[in-house]
Design an enzyme around this catalytic site. Structure first.
Site: not given
Length: 374
Positions: A148, A199, A231, A255, A259
């Site tokens: 970001y 990852k 994942d 992020d 959620d």
């Protein structure tokens, strides 16, 4: 143990923002006022614009003098920003850039996102009650670096006339280490388990993340550490969420995963967050508190938004910025009491249950605080 009462007034910058932001902030300030009256607490508030409201007023998602006020404050209470009316603006000028600017300016590198399931709301989750009963996960998300913020980034036309866009994911070892240390410190007051998520199998930043997280873990022999690919973590959150205590991860994965964890609890409207510059100096570190939900422009002005996420964000403020864990505990107990009594805003109301308004939900929390203090 009751914390020592400060003899100074804490400075709280209030940024209501857009959509339902002003509504939920207004109700949370009623809670803050209650603690000023009843909790041996002094708070000086200053309100300013951020997000779309700031764009409309001054042409920028946050003015530099507001950033300066934030730097001079003990904490920032943030509502929500954004909405369709500003979607046409270039990305760098949109309302969301205001919160990113604050994170950078205040160096709020540790974003704490707790996901706690209330027993009275087990049926509100998409998962079976036996999977989420007692759920209490804390996701610690790195918040000032990663994809970001890293450069270069562009959306352009390449030499062949093709539209081409790219973002850069970059981390230094110091950026990784400090947020990992925050996660390990927090784990010491919980179940002493940290799962570091990355990852490392396909990303260079992931490989560095795992290496540094492992190095930091060596300084915390009393905390169990594990590693998981992002994942797989997403799958495990909906398969067996009780295996997690504290999850620490980068900006992008944090992020997404926070959620996903929030959805386990039944509603985004219930959950708070804190963005901190560190835990090494409680009551002095810069911090920003906000609910994790968005501005919900579709229900703005209707008086039906759930204020609990913002109220619990203020509880985090009491705990981390004002050094009043006793008051934070009381507020969290009051919210649990209200939910257990069956008080529901529309987002968490079961079929056949008459929902209450934003104001009525806050009234119920205030009544619970009165009861617990009697």
């Amino acid at each position: 143990m009751v914390a020592a009462v400060s003899d100074r007034a804490f400075k709280l910058l209030v940024l209501p923002g857009d959509g339902i932001g002003p509504e939920i902030i207004r109700e949370t300030l009623r809670i803050a006022d209650w603690f000023v009256r009843n909790g041996d607490l002094r708070i000086e508030t200053r309100e300013a614009l951020a997000g779309g409201a700031s764009i409309d007023a001054v042409g920028a998602p946050i003015a530099e003098d507001v950033v300066e006020h934030a730097l001079a404050s003990d904490a920032v209470l943030f509502g929500a920003v954004g909405g369709p009316r500003w979607d046409h603006l270039p990305r760098g000028q949109r309302p969301e850039m205001g919160i990113l600017r604050l994170r950078q300016a205040l160096d709020l590198y540790a974003n704490l996102r707790p996901a706690v399931c209330f027993d009275a709301l087990l049926d509100a989750s998409a998962l079976k009650p036996e999977l989420i009963r007692g759920l209490d996960i804390l996701i610690v998300r790195e918040a000032t670096a990663g994809v970001y913020f890293s450069l270069p980034r562009a959306n352009e036309i390449d030499a062949d006339g093709q539209r081409r866009a790219y973002d850069t994911q970059a981390y230094t070892e110091d950026q990784i280490a400090r947020v990992c240390r925050t996660a390990f410190e927090l784990a010491r007051s919980r179940q002493r388990r940290v799962c570091s998520v990355d990852k490392a199998n396909v990303m260079e930043t992931g490989a560095l993340w795992r290496t540094v997280a492992t190095e930091v873990a060596a300084d915390y022999p009393d905390v169990e550490v594990s590693h998981m690919y992002a994942d797989n973590c997403a799958m495990q959150l909906v398969r067996r969420p009780d295996q997690f205590d504290v999850i620490v991860t980068d900006n992008l994965f944090g992020d997404i995963l926070s959620d996903a964890a929030a959805a386990l609890t039944g509603s985004l409207g219930l959950l708070p967050s804190a963005s901190l510059s560190g835990l090494d100096n409680p009551g002095r570190s810069r911090a920003l508190y906000e609910p994790i939900h968005g501005s919900a422009p579709d229900i703005a002005g209707q008086g039906v938004a759930n204020p609990i996420g913002t109220i619990l964000s203020f509880a985090l403020c009491l705990r981390h910025s004002f050094n009043r864990s006793d008051l934070a505990d009381r507020l969290e107990r009051a919210v649990r009491r209200v939910v257990a009594q069956g008080v529901r805003t529309p987002d968490i109301a079961e079929a056949g249950v008459a929902p209450v308004s934003t104001i009525q939900m806050t009234d119920a929390v205030l009544a619970a605080l009165d009861h617990l203090s009697a």
